[in-house]
Write a protein that holds these residues in place. Structure first.
Motif, short mmCIF file in Angstrom:
data_model
loop_
_atom_site.label_atom_id
_atom_site.label_comp_id
_atom_site.label_asym_id
_atom_site.label_seq_id
_atom_site.Cartn_x
_atom_site.Cartn_y
_atom_site.Cartn_z
N ASP A 164 28.26 63.72 0.02
CA ASP A 164 28.69 64.71 -0.96
C ASP A 164 27.54 65.60 -1.41
OD1 ASP A 164 31.33 63.86 -0.89
OD2 ASP A 164 31.12 62.54 -2.63
N ALA A 211 36.25 56.59 2.98
CA ALA A 211 36.67 57.87 2.43
C ALA A 211 38.19 58.01 2.43
CB ALA A 211 36.03 59.02 3.21
N ARG A 266 36.02 64.60 -0.30
CA ARG A 266 34.63 64.45 0.14
C ARG A 266 34.14 65.71 0.82
NH1 ARG A 266 31.89 60.20 -2.07
NH2 ARG A 266 33.35 58.49 -2.32
#
Length: 195
Positions: free
Chosen positions: A15, A56, A90
């Motif tokens: 990120d 994720a 993300r």
């Protein structure tokens, strides 16, 4: 330190710096460990990226599975939208996910497919629609996450309409669903020519 801490740190690094800049060296520095210690948890960077992709996708993987009383059309839309939202959570989420194999999600995928088939969608059409919707979603999010936005130096022709990413996604998703509804209705009425 454990595997979950390494993956969480790697996602935070993703990120912060983006997929192209994620490295085991940077991750080790972020976690305050020596780089070779990461190999205790992940033998290769590819293994680490696969674990990151799986982690994720946790929000989508936690979404409720369809129930027999659900309308399959509404569920298909909700499921695909959930996938898109998760990819967008993300930085470079679509790139991270692209090419990954959902090894730990196979049971959920089977249950989703069984739901569509039990709802009257021919099995092959259900498989192809889920695949098409998934790939369309990844491609849409890739474009959205790569879009530099206004001021990137490029100008669209004056006669070209500007369509925001969400509207474009919804329009494409509707086309996929409309095609599946049509094929399902046609097959219920009799054989269909072609694939």
């Amino acid at each position: 330190m454990n595997r979950e801490i390494v993956v969480s740190g790697a996602l935070d690094l993703l990120d912060e710096v983006g997929l192209d800049t994620v490295s085991t060296r940077r991750l080790a520095k972020r976690l305050g460990v020596e780089q070779p210690s990461l190999y205790w948890y992940f033998r290769t960077k590819k293994d680490l990226l696969a674990a990151m992709a799986e982690a994720a996708m946790a929000p989508h993987a936690a979404a409720p599975l369809p129930t027999p009383g659900d309308d399959w059309r509404d569920w298909f839309l909700d499921n695909t939208r959930s996938f898109r939202r998760t990819l967008l959570m993300r930085r470079d989420g679509a790139r991270l996910h692209a090419g990954s194999t959902p090894a730990n999600d196979l049971d959920r995928i089977r249950r989703k497919m069984d739901f569509l088939v039990a709802s009257g969608v021919p099995e092959r059409d259900a498989q192809m629609a889920m695949l098409a919707a998934g790939r369309f979603t990844v491609g849409s999010v890739l474009e959205e996450q790569a879009d530099a936005g206004p001021g990137d130096g490029s100008e669209l022709p004056a006669d070209m309409p500007v369509i925001d990413h969400e509207s474009a996604f919804e329009a494409g998703l509707a086309l996929i669903l409309d095609g599946l509804v049509h094929r399902t209705a046609t097959r219920a009425d009799g054989p269909v020519q072609g694939p």
